[in-house]
Enzyme design. Structure first.
Site, short mmCIF file in Angstrom:
data_model
loop_
_atom_site.label_atom_id
_atom_site.label_comp_id
_atom_site.label_asym_id
_atom_site.label_seq_id
_atom_site.Cartn_x
_atom_site.Cartn_y
_atom_site.Cartn_z
CG ASN A 102 9.38 36.79 -78.37
OD1 ASN A 102 10.45 36.42 -77.88
ND2 ASN A 102 9.30 37.33 -79.58
CB SER A 158 17.41 38.86 -71.61
OG SER A 158 18.79 39.03 -71.90
CE1 TYR A 173 16.14 43.61 -73.91
CE2 TYR A 173 18.15 42.83 -72.83
CZ TYR A 173 17.08 42.61 -73.68
OH TYR A 173 16.94 41.39 -74.30
CE LYS A 177 13.80 41.34 -72.49
NZ LYS A 177 12.62 40.70 -73.12
CB THR A 208 17.44 37.65 -84.41
OG1 THR A 208 17.70 38.55 -83.33
CG2 THR A 208 17.13 36.27 -83.87
P1 ADP Z 1 14.89 39.15 -81.30
O1 ADP Z 1 16.17 39.22 -82.05
O2 ADP Z 1 15.06 38.83 -79.85
O3 ADP Z 1 13.86 38.31 -81.96
P2 ADP Z 1 13.59 41.43 -82.46
O4 ADP Z 1 13.79 42.90 -82.24
O5 ADP Z 1 13.90 40.86 -83.78
O6 ADP Z 1 14.35 40.66 -81.30
O7 ADP Z 1 12.12 40.99 -82.10
C1 ADP Z 1 11.33 41.67 -81.28
C2 ADP Z 1 9.96 41.68 -81.93
O8 ADP Z 1 9.08 42.37 -81.06
C3 ADP Z 1 9.97 42.42 -83.27
O9 ADP Z 1 9.21 41.68 -84.20
C4 ADP Z 1 9.29 43.74 -82.94
O10 ADP Z 1 8.55 44.30 -84.00
C5 ADP Z 1 8.36 43.31 -81.82
N1 ADP Z 1 7.97 44.44 -80.98
C6 ADP Z 1 8.77 45.38 -80.45
N2 ADP Z 1 8.05 46.29 -79.76
C7 ADP Z 1 6.76 45.90 -79.84
C8 ADP Z 1 5.53 46.42 -79.35
N3 ADP Z 1 5.50 47.54 -78.61
N4 ADP Z 1 4.39 45.75 -79.63
C9 ADP Z 1 4.41 44.63 -80.38
N5 ADP Z 1 5.54 44.10 -80.88
C10 ADP Z 1 6.69 44.72 -80.63
#
Ligand code: ADP
Length: 266
Positions: A102, A158, A173, A177, A208
């Site tokens: 995710n 997405s 992006y 996706k 979110t």
């Molecule tokens: P959404 O609104 O779809 O949940 P977010 O940006 O809140 O999107 O969530 C994406 C999550 O993925 C966040 O918790 C972010 O820290 C995490 N994330 C982004 N890049 C990485 C990465 N390279 N490795 C691990 N986690 C990641």
């Protein structure tokens, strides 16, 4: 097959008691909602984010009375992903039942013709997390599922992997996706060899905070185009992940489940 072993009981189909679920990008947002949803039906949870989400893990343990641990790992680091999945697998005696790929980054890149915004470095930054990171997770969890002769892998795609909203300018992006949707289909066929399932979910607009960086004019124009007239609450998307993780979906593989309030059909 668990569905046929007992008298049909839909209330049990959606329970995850005794199951171990790993969710990347679960420190916040949608990933965290998925973790809470799984915890609420008895799963053991491994929260995984870029920075180890220790606090979220203790909150979930306390709220739902389940075992919830946390790991910190950048999904775009192939070696670290391999080590992390190996470590989790060892910790749970080789038993990981559910994996949700995710973690992702959303980025309004600007025009592909404008190298001040979208240069090669930025293109690869998005691809490294949104596509390569998913690939690293898939290949390593595949080994675990093969050893167990079971498993459910769910990839967060997405609606932007299938349609393009206007105004857009997020080509990297969208491309990543879109690739995730077809990666899930490709692996779905491959993973049938060891009785594991692979699906993707395509959420629409989600409340979110992920899109907060976009100008409000763009966001309200998007909302006005959603037939349901609003963004989704994370919980409304998370329940789709429960279907694909649970015994309710034992015949579902290779599908892309669109949960977008009708956005992509108009
Ligand atoms: P959404 O609104 O779809 O949940 P977010 O940006 O809140 O999107 O969530 C994406 C999550 O993925 C966040 O918790 C972010 O820290 C995490 N994330 C982004 N890049 C990485 C990465 N390279 N490795 C691990 N986690 C990641």
């Amino acid at each position: 097959n668990d569905i046929r072993a007992t008298k049909f009981d839909a209330s049990k189909l959606f329970r995850l008691d005794g199951k171990v679920a790993v969710i990347t990008g679960s420190g916040r947002g949608l990933g965290r909602a998925i973790a809470e949803c799984y915890a609420s039906v008895g799963a053991t949870i491994i929260l995984w984010d870029y920075d180890k989400p220790t606090e979220a893990a203790s909150e979930i343990s306390e709220k739902y009375g389940v075992n919830c641990v946390s790991v910190g790992c950048d999904v775009s680091n192939s070696k670290h992903v391999e080590e992390t999945i190996e470590k989790i697998s060892q910790q749970f005696n080789g038993k990981i039942d559910i994996f949700v790929a995710n973690a992702g980054v959303a980025w309004q890149s600007g025009s592909i013709l404008n190298s001040e915004n979208l240069d090669d470095k930025n293109w690869h930054r998005v691809m490294n997390v949104d596509l390569n990171g998913v690939y690293y997770c898939c290949k390593n969890i595949g080994k675990v599922f093969k050893a167990n002769n079971s498993g459910s892998l769910i990839i967060t795609a997405s609606m932007s992997g299938s349609i393009v909203n206007v105004p857009n300018y997020q080509a990297p992006y969208n491309a990543a996706k879109s690739a995730c949707i077809h990666l899930a289909k490709s692996l779905a066929v491959e993973f049938t060899e060891f009785n594991a399932r692979v699906n993707s979910i395509s959420p629409g607009y989600l409340d979110t905070g992920l899109s907060d960086f976009l100008p409000i004019e763009i966001r309200s124009r998007w909302w006005s185009l959603i037939p349901m007239g609003r963004e989704a609450f994370p919980e409304e998307i998370a329940s789709a992940y429960l279907y694909l993780a649970s015994n309710a979906s034992t015949y579902t593989t290779g599908t892309n489940l669109v949960v977008d309030g009708g956005y992509s059909v108009v």
